[in-house]
Structure formats: C-alpha cells, structure tokens
Design a protein around this motif. Structure first.
Motif, mmCIF file in Angstrom:
data_model
loop_
_atom_site.group_PDB
_atom_site.id
_atom_site.type_symbol
_atom_site.label_atom_id
_atom_site.label_comp_id
_atom_site.label_asym_id
_atom_site.label_seq_id
_atom_site.Cartn_x
_atom_site.Cartn_y
_atom_site.Cartn_z
ATOM 1 N N MET A 206 0.826 -1.168 0.000
ATOM 2 C CA MET A 206 0.000 0.000 0.000
ATOM 3 C C MET A 206 0.878 1.241 0.000
ATOM 4 S SD MET A 206 -3.136 -0.907 2.413
ATOM 5 C CE MET A 206 -3.958 0.499 2.505
ATOM 6 N N PRO A 207 0.550 2.143 -0.829
ATOM 7 C CA PRO A 207 1.398 3.310 -0.935
ATOM 8 C C PRO A 207 1.250 4.252 0.255
ATOM 9 C CG PRO A 207 -0.292 3.308 -2.664
ATOM 10 C CD PRO A 207 -0.438 2.049 -1.887
ATOM 11 N N GLN A 208 0.090 4.294 0.926
ATOM 12 C CA GLN A 208 -0.092 5.200 2.054
ATOM 13 C C GLN A 208 0.800 4.791 3.231
ATOM 14 O OE1 GLN A 208 -2.781 3.582 0.668
ATOM 15 N NE2 GLN A 208 -3.897 5.237 -0.344
ATOM 16 N N ILE A 209 0.974 3.496 3.424
ATOM 17 C CA ILE A 209 1.778 3.009 4.525
ATOM 18 C C ILE A 209 3.253 3.258 4.241
ATOM 19 C CG2 ILE A 209 2.445 0.964 5.824
ATOM 20 C CD1 ILE A 209 -0.395 -0.039 5.502
ATOM 21 N N GLU A 210 3.664 3.100 3.013
ATOM 22 C CA GLU A 210 5.041 3.366 2.660
ATOM 23 C C GLU A 210 5.372 4.846 2.823
ATOM 24 O OE1 GLU A 210 5.643 2.019 -1.282
ATOM 25 O OE2 GLU A 210 5.325 -0.065 -0.741
ATOM 26 N N GLN A 211 4.423 5.693 2.547
ATOM 27 C CA GLN A 211 4.615 7.140 2.643
ATOM 28 C C GLN A 211 4.674 7.577 4.113
ATOM 29 O OE1 GLN A 211 1.364 9.294 0.956
ATOM 30 N NE2 GLN A 211 2.680 10.905 0.202
ATOM 31 N N LEU A 212 4.078 6.830 4.972
ATOM 32 C CA LEU A 212 4.028 7.146 6.394
ATOM 33 C C LEU A 212 5.425 7.186 6.998
ATOM 34 C CD1 LEU A 212 2.138 7.613 8.863
ATOM 35 C CD2 LEU A 212 2.219 5.158 9.202
ATOM 36 N N ALA A 213 6.285 6.279 6.630
ATOM 37 C CA ALA A 213 7.639 6.239 7.163
ATOM 38 C C ALA A 213 8.441 7.452 6.720
ATOM 39 C CB ALA A 213 8.334 4.954 6.733
ATOM 40 N N ALA A 214 8.191 7.935 5.550
ATOM 41 C CA ALA A 214 8.952 9.065 5.037
ATOM 42 C C ALA A 214 8.513 10.379 5.697
ATOM 43 C CB ALA A 214 8.774 9.169 3.515
ATOM 44 N N THR A 215 7.249 10.535 6.016
ATOM 45 C CA THR A 215 6.743 11.788 6.596
ATOM 46 C C THR A 215 6.752 11.770 8.116
ATOM 47 O OG1 THR A 215 4.459 11.013 6.515
ATOM 48 C CG2 THR A 215 5.276 12.252 4.620
ATOM 49 N N TRP A 216 6.896 10.612 8.682
ATOM 50 C CA TRP A 216 6.817 10.507 10.144
ATOM 51 C C TRP A 216 7.946 11.262 10.817
ATOM 52 C CZ3 TRP A 216 9.858 7.983 13.887
ATOM 53 C CH2 TRP A 216 9.270 7.891 15.145
ATOM 54 N N GLY A 217 9.072 11.185 10.329
ATOM 55 C CA GLY A 217 10.235 11.842 10.910
ATOM 56 C C GLY A 217 10.095 13.355 10.901
ATOM 57 N N SER A 218 9.646 13.921 9.770
ATOM 58 C CA SER A 218 9.499 15.372 9.707
ATOM 59 C C SER A 218 8.349 15.844 10.603
ATOM 60 C CB SER A 218 9.274 15.829 8.271
ATOM 61 O OG SER A 218 8.015 15.425 7.800
ATOM 62 N N GLN A 219 7.291 15.044 10.740
ATOM 63 C CA GLN A 219 6.169 15.420 11.612
ATOM 64 C C GLN A 219 6.587 15.419 13.089
ATOM 65 O OE1 GLN A 219 2.997 12.742 10.589
ATOM 66 N NE2 GLN A 219 2.367 13.974 8.819
ATOM 67 N N VAL A 220 7.389 14.456 13.463
ATOM 68 C CA VAL A 220 7.872 14.399 14.833
ATOM 69 C C VAL A 220 8.794 15.585 15.088
ATOM 70 C CG1 VAL A 220 9.348 13.101 16.432
ATOM 71 C CG2 VAL A 220 7.625 11.911 15.077
ATOM 72 N N PHE A 221 9.652 15.935 14.123
ATOM 73 C CA PHE A 221 10.530 17.095 14.269
ATOM 74 C C PHE A 221 9.729 18.372 14.498
ATOM 75 C CE2 PHE A 221 12.455 20.758 12.131
ATOM 76 C CZ PHE A 221 13.570 20.936 12.939
ATOM 77 N N TRP A 222 8.742 18.618 13.652
ATOM 78 C CA TRP A 222 7.943 19.847 13.788
ATOM 79 C C TRP A 222 7.092 19.822 15.076
ATOM 80 C CZ3 TRP A 222 9.424 23.911 11.557
ATOM 81 C CH2 TRP A 222 10.065 23.873 10.341
ATOM 82 N N LEU A 223 6.660 18.651 15.460
ATOM 83 C CA LEU A 223 5.905 18.528 16.720
ATOM 84 C C LEU A 223 6.780 18.910 17.901
ATOM 85 C CD1 LEU A 223 3.291 17.542 18.189
ATOM 86 C CD2 LEU A 223 4.425 15.332 18.370
#
Length: 163
Positions: free
Chosen positions: A1-18
């Motif tokens: 699934m492409p949404q799950i694969e994309q989650l790993a790539a955006t998770w790091g930047s979301q945690v940084f901004w959080l």
C-alpha cells in the motif's frame, strides 16, 4: 500500500515539527507567561496576608479600647450610684423638714381654732396634701429627674393618706 510506505517518510518530519512546536510553546508559556501569573498570585497572597494581619491588629486594638471603655463606664456608674444615694438622703431630710414644719403649722391652727375644728381640720389636711404633693414632686424630680404632674402627685398623696 502506498499510504503506509509514505508514512515512514513523513513521520520523521512530523515528529521534528511537533517537538519544535512544543518546545516553542514551552518557552513562551513556561518561561514567559507562567512566572508573570505566579508573581500576580504571590502578590495577591501577600496582600491577603497583610489584610488579615491588619484586621487582627484592628480587632486587638478594638478589644483594648472596649476594655478601657468598660472600666470607665463602671467607674462612672459607681460615681452615679454615690450621687444618687446622696440625693436620696438629702431629699429625705428635706421632706422630713417640710413635713415637720407642716405638722407644726397644722397643730398651731388646730389649737387656735377651737370653735370650728372640723373646718380647720379639713383645711389643714388640704394643706398637708398640697405640701406632701409638692414634696413628692420635688423628691421625684431630684431623685430620678422625672417631672411628675401635680394631679399625679396629689393622687398618690391622697392614696397614701386616705388609704
């Protein structure tokens, strides 16, 4: 699934901004606003404590003032009682003198007026009642400071003299 694969790539930047956003909020709120609010609360607590201390001092002062006033009141009451007793004694002596003078006058008139004893006797009793009523008015006025009407004084004297 492409949404799950994309989650790993955006998770790091979301945690940084959080973390960055929470850090900025912590700095602004925790270091800027909280000390000001805490300072206001501390000032309010100090003001309340000062007001309570002032109220305690005022109550203690009022209690001391009341105690001094009660002492003066008791001394004044004792002095008034002494004056009242002296006034009563003077009034009784004056009444005794007036009654003695009135009785002597009545006796002299009775001795001189042998022909008309009944008429002279009623006149003397009328004078005694009047003098006694006046004396009663004077005594009441001196002792209690209340003015008694002439009719009340005469009624009381008649009640005492005539039963």
């Amino acid at each position: 699934m492409p949404q799950i694969e994309q989650l790993a790539a955006t998770w790091g930047s979301q945690v940084f901004w959080l973390v960055l956003t929470f850090g900025i909020v912590f700095l602004v709120v925790g270091l800027g606003m909280v000390p000001r609010v805490q300072g206001t609360v501390d000032k309010r607590d100090q003001g309340i404590a000062a007001d309570l201390a002032a109220a305690d001092r005022a109550r203690a002062e009022a209690d001391a003032t009341e105690a001094a006033w009660r002492t003066r009141e008791n001394a004044s009451r004792e002095a008034a009682q002494k004056l009242l007793a002296e006034a009563r004694a003077k009034g009784a002596a004056a009444t005794a003198e007036r009654l003695a003078a009135a009785n002597a006058e009545v006796q002299a008139r009775v001795a001189q007026a042998g022909a008309d004893i009944a008429e002279q006797r009623s006149a003397a009793l009328g004078q005694i009642e009047q003098v006694a009523a006046e004396a009663a008015q004077a005594i009441v006025a001196r002792v209690s400071g209340v003015q008694v009407s002439e009719q009340d004084a005469q009624g009381a004297v008649k009640a005492v003299l005539h039963g």
